[in-house]
Motif scaffolding. Sequence first.
Motif, mmCIF file in Angstrom:
data_model
loop_
_atom_site.group_PDB
_atom_site.id
_atom_site.type_symbol
_atom_site.label_atom_id
_atom_site.label_comp_id
_atom_site.label_asym_id
_atom_site.label_seq_id
_atom_site.Cartn_x
_atom_site.Cartn_y
_atom_site.Cartn_z
ATOM 1 N N THR A 224 45.898 31.954 22.351
ATOM 2 C CA THR A 224 44.507 32.403 22.322
ATOM 3 C C THR A 224 44.383 33.608 21.413
ATOM 4 N N GLU A 228 44.518 35.899 28.119
ATOM 5 C CA GLU A 228 45.576 35.021 28.625
ATOM 6 C C GLU A 228 44.971 33.736 29.193
ATOM 7 N N TRP A 229 45.562 32.629 28.806
ATOM 8 C CA TRP A 229 45.113 31.317 29.260
ATOM 9 C C TRP A 229 46.318 30.552 29.770
ATOM 10 N N SER A 273 43.422 25.133 35.138
ATOM 11 C CA SER A 273 43.275 25.988 33.951
ATOM 12 C C SER A 273 42.733 27.349 34.379
ATOM 13 N N LEU A 275 41.681 31.285 33.100
ATOM 14 C CA LEU A 275 41.363 32.249 32.048
ATOM 15 C C LEU A 275 41.279 33.641 32.667
ATOM 16 N N SER A 276 42.078 34.555 32.152
ATOM 17 C CA SER A 276 41.999 35.938 32.608
ATOM 18 C C SER A 276 40.792 36.628 31.974
ATOM 19 N N THR A 279 39.456 36.880 27.905
ATOM 20 C CA THR A 279 40.085 35.792 27.154
ATOM 21 C C THR A 279 39.055 34.994 26.370
ATOM 22 N N ILE A 281 39.084 31.403 24.016
ATOM 23 C CA ILE A 281 39.798 30.248 23.468
ATOM 24 C C ILE A 281 39.176 29.909 22.119
ATOM 25 N N CYS A 304 31.100 33.932 32.121
ATOM 26 C CA CYS A 304 32.054 32.907 31.673
ATOM 27 C C CYS A 304 31.245 31.724 31.148
ATOM 28 N N HIS A 333 35.855 34.197 28.782
ATOM 29 C CA HIS A 333 35.649 34.912 30.039
ATOM 30 C C HIS A 333 35.452 36.385 29.682
ATOM 31 N N PRO A 341 40.117 35.920 37.616
ATOM 32 C CA PRO A 341 40.142 34.897 36.568
ATOM 33 C C PRO A 341 39.096 33.806 36.788
#
Length: 370
Positions: A224, A228-229, A273, A275-276, A279, A281, A304, A333, A341
Amino acid sequence: MVWVPLRTTRTDRRALLLSPSTRRTTMSLEWLLDWSWSLDGLRDFIATCIQSFRDCDATALAAVACLLVLFIWYCYQVGREQPRASYPTVNALMQGAQANGVQNGYVYCHSPDCVRCAHHDGLNQKLYHNLQEYAKRYSWSGMGRIHKGIREQGRYLNSRPSIQKPEVFFLPDLPTVPYFSRDAQKHDVELLERNFQTILCEFETLYKAFSNCSLPQGWKMNSTPSGEWFTFYLVNQGMCVPRNCRRCPRTYRLLGSLRTCIANNVFGNACISVLSPGTVIAEHYGPTNIRIRCHLGLKTPSNCELVVGGEPQCWAEGRCLLFDDSFLHTAFHEGPPEEGPRVVFMVDLWHPNVAAAERQALDFIFAPGR
């Protein structure tokens, strides 16, 4: 005509008078005696070789030793140059990234077997061969659209608008919309939503392991631009991940109850899945338009969003969101860290306009490892 009597020895005449069983016994004894003589000869030969080696001078012994060292060195060089696996384990990636000062272990996959990342030189010929093999075993009936897609795959992929450009396979004449209504796969959507609490509980059990180490076993870290993902696969590109499935038994059994889950070809996935906060993508295309991707919201903090084909949508806890990931899409996110997350359970379902005969053929053509 004159008859000449054959000369026979006394031993021969006696052997002719013996019964067949007696003759066989006599021959066996003679064979054993000959074999013992051959063993004695072999022993003498080995003893002679050993004595000859002892009688050799120092120069000959040094030459033999040098040849032996050269042979061992050659074997070592050949073994060292053998090709290694195309990609290491996730834990190895993490260790290598930390050693090189790369944050979060952002490493791209370079495996030739990965349908998401590999280059597909000569793919059309391979797909056409697989289609022909399928038709020989079963039938050409209902294969017109797949045949057309494979025959003109290059033109389809190159002439697609930039908003939808599947990277591996495009099936023509399918409706193209970024998002699908819940009724597109009503049975599976309702089944997933009814089991929301079950999937959430198993995720929370898994997620507790993050307090003990940076990347627990079974989780993967994806590349990413920021943040973090993490993903926890139960099915990855059509292949079940047994160790992960044993840790989520009820969720895995649920997959078997879905009517339209893609489970037998490389385009099928099922994972959790995460996402923090912070994050993003990067925008990307999925590999094909024959599927629709379903996200069941497990934890959905504020700020998000999922953006598909330029259209934003928000997840909701306990609700499914269906979209075509062959469209350009991204997710982010931007909520506060204290909200935790964003978590979804992701599963790939068949596009509702792919017929049953086409699904069977596509499972055969894109079977894992084919």
